[in-house]
Motif scaffolding. Structure first.
Motif, mmCIF file in Angstrom:
data_model
loop_
_atom_site.group_PDB
_atom_site.id
_atom_site.type_symbol
_atom_site.label_atom_id
_atom_site.label_comp_id
_atom_site.label_asym_id
_atom_site.label_seq_id
_atom_site.Cartn_x
_atom_site.Cartn_y
_atom_site.Cartn_z
ATOM 1 N N GLU A 202 17.481 -14.931 14.178
ATOM 2 C CA GLU A 202 18.119 -13.772 13.797
ATOM 3 C C GLU A 202 17.002 -12.581 12.754
ATOM 4 O OE1 GLU A 202 20.482 -10.436 12.320
ATOM 5 O OE2 GLU A 202 20.325 -11.901 14.184
ATOM 6 N N MET A 203 16.047 -13.423 12.411
ATOM 7 C CA MET A 203 15.115 -12.614 11.624
ATOM 8 C C MET A 203 14.034 -12.127 12.506
ATOM 9 S SD MET A 203 16.155 -12.709 8.447
ATOM 10 C CE MET A 203 14.715 -11.565 8.293
ATOM 11 N N GLY A 204 13.844 -12.817 13.723
ATOM 12 C CA GLY A 204 13.049 -12.264 14.759
ATOM 13 C C GLY A 204 13.627 -10.946 15.463
ATOM 14 N N LEU A 205 15.016 -11.001 15.634
ATOM 15 C CA LEU A 205 15.689 -9.706 16.106
ATOM 16 C C LEU A 205 15.670 -8.776 15.104
ATOM 17 C CD1 LEU A 205 18.782 -11.817 17.622
ATOM 18 C CD2 LEU A 205 17.013 -10.560 18.927
ATOM 19 N N VAL A 206 15.849 -8.796 13.704
ATOM 20 C CA VAL A 206 15.847 -7.834 12.927
ATOM 21 C C VAL A 206 14.245 -7.323 12.758
ATOM 22 C CG1 VAL A 206 15.990 -7.291 10.421
ATOM 23 C CG2 VAL A 206 17.632 -8.760 11.508
ATOM 24 N N THR A 207 13.529 -8.046 12.783
ATOM 25 C CA THR A 207 11.920 -7.719 12.580
ATOM 26 C C THR A 207 11.539 -6.837 13.701
ATOM 27 O OG1 THR A 207 11.300 -9.758 11.433
ATOM 28 C CG2 THR A 207 9.596 -8.469 12.492
ATOM 29 N N ALA A 208 11.793 -6.943 14.992
ATOM 30 C CA ALA A 208 11.646 -6.101 16.199
ATOM 31 C C ALA A 208 12.346 -4.862 15.984
ATOM 32 C CB ALA A 208 12.241 -6.914 17.340
ATOM 33 N N GLY A 209 13.512 -4.612 15.456
ATOM 34 C CA GLY A 209 14.133 -3.501 14.859
ATOM 35 C C GLY A 209 13.271 -2.646 13.936
ATOM 36 N N ARG A 210 12.660 -3.164 13.303
ATOM 37 C CA ARG A 210 11.845 -2.502 11.857
ATOM 38 C C ARG A 210 10.643 -2.096 12.573
ATOM 39 N NH1 ARG A 210 15.513 -1.040 8.241
ATOM 40 N NH2 ARG A 210 16.918 -2.705 7.741
ATOM 41 N N LEU A 211 9.921 -2.580 13.593
ATOM 42 C CA LEU A 211 8.698 -2.116 13.937
ATOM 43 C C LEU A 211 8.504 -0.726 14.377
ATOM 44 C CD1 LEU A 211 7.721 -5.326 16.403
ATOM 45 C CD2 LEU A 211 7.277 -4.654 13.985
ATOM 46 N N ALA A 212 9.485 -0.063 14.789
ATOM 47 C CA ALA A 212 9.628 1.580 14.884
ATOM 48 C C ALA A 212 9.217 2.367 13.861
ATOM 49 C CB ALA A 212 10.837 1.928 15.897
ATOM 50 N N GLU A 213 9.654 1.801 12.705
ATOM 51 C CA GLU A 213 9.507 2.453 11.389
ATOM 52 C C GLU A 213 8.083 2.390 10.899
ATOM 53 O OE1 GLU A 213 12.187 0.316 8.633
ATOM 54 O OE2 GLU A 213 13.708 1.027 9.495
ATOM 55 N N LEU A 214 7.362 1.418 11.351
ATOM 56 C CA LEU A 214 6.038 1.392 10.880
ATOM 57 C C LEU A 214 5.145 2.211 11.663
ATOM 58 C CD1 LEU A 214 5.490 -2.585 10.992
ATOM 59 C CD2 LEU A 214 5.588 -1.125 9.114
ATOM 60 N N LYS A 215 5.374 2.773 13.043
ATOM 61 C CA LYS A 215 4.872 3.875 13.687
ATOM 62 C C LYS A 215 4.830 5.025 13.112
ATOM 63 C CE LYS A 215 5.649 1.288 18.188
ATOM 64 N NZ LYS A 215 6.380 1.444 19.404
ATOM 65 N N LYS A 216 6.026 5.478 12.142
ATOM 66 C CA LYS A 216 6.313 6.649 11.523
ATOM 67 C C LYS A 216 5.457 6.548 10.497
ATOM 68 C CE LYS A 216 11.009 6.791 13.189
ATOM 69 N NZ LYS A 216 12.497 7.035 12.967
ATOM 70 N N SER A 217 5.296 5.300 9.717
ATOM 71 C CA SER A 217 4.570 5.558 8.314
ATOM 72 C C SER A 217 2.887 5.376 8.555
ATOM 73 C CB SER A 217 4.968 4.158 7.933
ATOM 74 O OG SER A 217 6.578 4.185 7.616
ATOM 75 N N GLY A 218 2.683 5.213 9.370
ATOM 76 C CA GLY A 218 0.979 5.234 9.543
ATOM 77 C C GLY A 218 0.378 3.813 9.542
ATOM 78 N N ILE A 219 -0.903 3.941 9.480
ATOM 79 C CA ILE A 219 -1.808 2.757 9.382
ATOM 80 C C ILE A 219 -1.802 1.995 8.071
ATOM 81 C CG2 ILE A 219 -3.839 3.887 9.140
ATOM 82 C CD1 ILE A 219 -3.327 0.692 10.948
ATOM 83 N N PHE A 220 -1.424 2.884 7.124
ATOM 84 C CA PHE A 220 -1.830 2.472 5.552
ATOM 85 C C PHE A 220 -0.827 1.358 5.297
ATOM 86 C CE2 PHE A 220 -0.011 2.512 1.188
ATOM 87 C CZ PHE A 220 -1.413 2.331 0.614
ATOM 88 N N LEU A 221 0.481 1.805 5.804
ATOM 89 C CA LEU A 221 1.297 0.675 5.529
ATOM 90 C C LEU A 221 1.126 -0.700 6.062
ATOM 91 C CD1 LEU A 221 3.893 1.029 3.841
ATOM 92 C CD2 LEU A 221 5.236 1.171 5.732
ATOM 93 N N VAL A 222 0.549 -0.628 7.425
ATOM 94 C CA VAL A 222 0.316 -1.898 7.914
ATOM 95 C C VAL A 222 -0.872 -2.650 7.302
ATOM 96 C CG1 VAL A 222 -0.606 -2.880 9.989
ATOM 97 C CG2 VAL A 222 0.949 -0.929 10.311
ATOM 98 N N VAL A 223 -1.766 -1.856 6.569
ATOM 99 C CA VAL A 223 -2.873 -2.481 5.969
ATOM 100 C C VAL A 223 -2.437 -3.057 4.565
ATOM 101 C CG1 VAL A 223 -5.026 -1.961 4.777
ATOM 102 C CG2 VAL A 223 -4.715 -1.200 6.981
ATOM 103 N N PHE A 224 -1.334 -2.258 4.144
ATOM 104 C CA PHE A 224 -0.827 -2.753 2.928
ATOM 105 C C PHE A 224 -0.085 -3.926 3.197
ATOM 106 C CE2 PHE A 224 2.744 -3.050 -0.122
ATOM 107 C CZ PHE A 224 2.211 -2.258 -1.426
ATOM 108 N N GLY A 225 0.676 -4.103 4.067
ATOM 109 C CA GLY A 225 1.711 -5.319 4.261
ATOM 110 C C GLY A 225 0.633 -6.392 4.753
#
Length: 313
Positions: A202-225
């Motif tokens: 289930e967490m894999g399914l939920v994570t897949a749904g959150r990836l689109a939000e990262l595209k809107k937030s830019g590279i900084f949030l990925v580096v931060f994570g």
């Protein structure tokens, strides 16, 4: 990656990205979370019953103080390098200052698979570290505000599902001891890894749904994570050295410090800092940090712990 628990997460992630109609019923998800939280609490309580609680006072104090550095570092990075407004930086700090029960469970499963022993009372740290990081993050977000109802916030955190089940399970395990808990061990201990595998699907399914939000937030949030769990794990391992934990214990403490909450923190932030953008903190914690930790993070923390602590044991 050969661990079936991790592969269940990969299956869920792949299914989500492929837009499969696979879904885990909400009732089953809630039931699994209840059993897993109780199981972790029970294990900690049984382990605690073999120790004098007074002997753990100093380690708990040291771990709590060290853990409070994580949200401060997260807030500083988000504010000064990410240039996020105070509310969003504080929300990120709260998420990364708190801990992930599921990441802890995966870490425990990993150590069992490696035949690496660890101190059972580490579960006590899991329960305690849910709270201070949230409070520090909210305090940083609401520094200049006067309308924050701290009493209501603290009550909301303490009486939240995660804390109630973890603490409740720990108390039951402590008073029952290993012999008393034997009658319920088949469900809470024997089936633990199988239930965790379904939960991670289930967490894999939920994570897949959150990836689109990262595209809107830019590279900084990925580096931060990516950066925050590495910094947190380093603090965790150094803290483990101070309180003389084993390699396994250091790995789990590093895992706790490296993890980010995506269950308790969103609820607390929604109440205390409603103006914060939830997609930033949840996107980073669940879209980047969680998969990073359970795939390559935990083995990395284990290797690092072996390198620093193995020679002394």
């Amino acid at each position: 990656m050969s661990d079936p628990v991790i592969l269940f997460f990969v299956l869920g992630l792949t299914a989500g990205l492929c837009r499969s109609d696979l879904k885990i019923p909400g009732v089953l998800y809630e039931s699994l979370s209840i059993v897993l939280l109780l199981a972790i609490g029970l294990k900690g309580g049984v382990a605690l019953s073999k120790h004098n609680p007074a002997d753990l006072f100093a380690p708990i104090l040291i771990v709590t103080l060290a853990a409070m550095l994580v949200p401060i570092i997260a807030f500083t990075i988000a504010s000064y390098f990410g240039r996020y407004k105070r509310a969003d930086a504080g929300a990120l700090a709260a998420h990364y200052g708190s801990v992930s029960v599921v990441t802890f469970a995966v870490g425990s499963s990993f150590l069992v698979r490696q035949s690496e022993e660890f101190e059972g009372f580490i579960s006590v740290f899991l329960v305690i570290l849910e709270i201070p990081g949230l409070l520090v993050g909210v305090a940083l977000a609401r520094w200049a505000a006067t309308q924050t109802r701290w009493g209501n916030l603290i009550h909301e955190i303490i009486t939240g599902k995660s804390i109630v089940l973890l603490v409740g399970g720990m108390v039951i395990g402590y008073f029952c001891g290993e012999d008393g808990a034997a009658s319920i061990a088949p469900l809470f201990f024997g089936l633990f890894k199988g239930l965790l595998a379904i939960f991670l699907l289930e967490m894999g399914l939920v994570t897949a749904g959150r990836l689109a939000e990262l595209k809107k937030s830019g590279i900084f949030l990925v580096v931060f994570g990516i950066l925050m769990p590495l910094l947190g794990a380093t603090i965790g391992i150094l803290t483990a050295m101070v309180i003389n934990l084993s390699v396994g214990g250091a790995t789990l403490l590093a895992t706790l410090f490296a993890s980010a909450s995506y269950i308790a923190a969103p609820a607390a932030i929604r109440m205390a800092v409603p103006e914060a953008n939830p997609s930033l903190s949840i996107g980073a914690s669940l879209g980047v940090t969680f998969p990073l930790n359970i795939t390559i993070g935990i083995p990395l923390y284990y290797t690092f712990s072996q390198w620093l602590l193995g020679a002394n044991q």
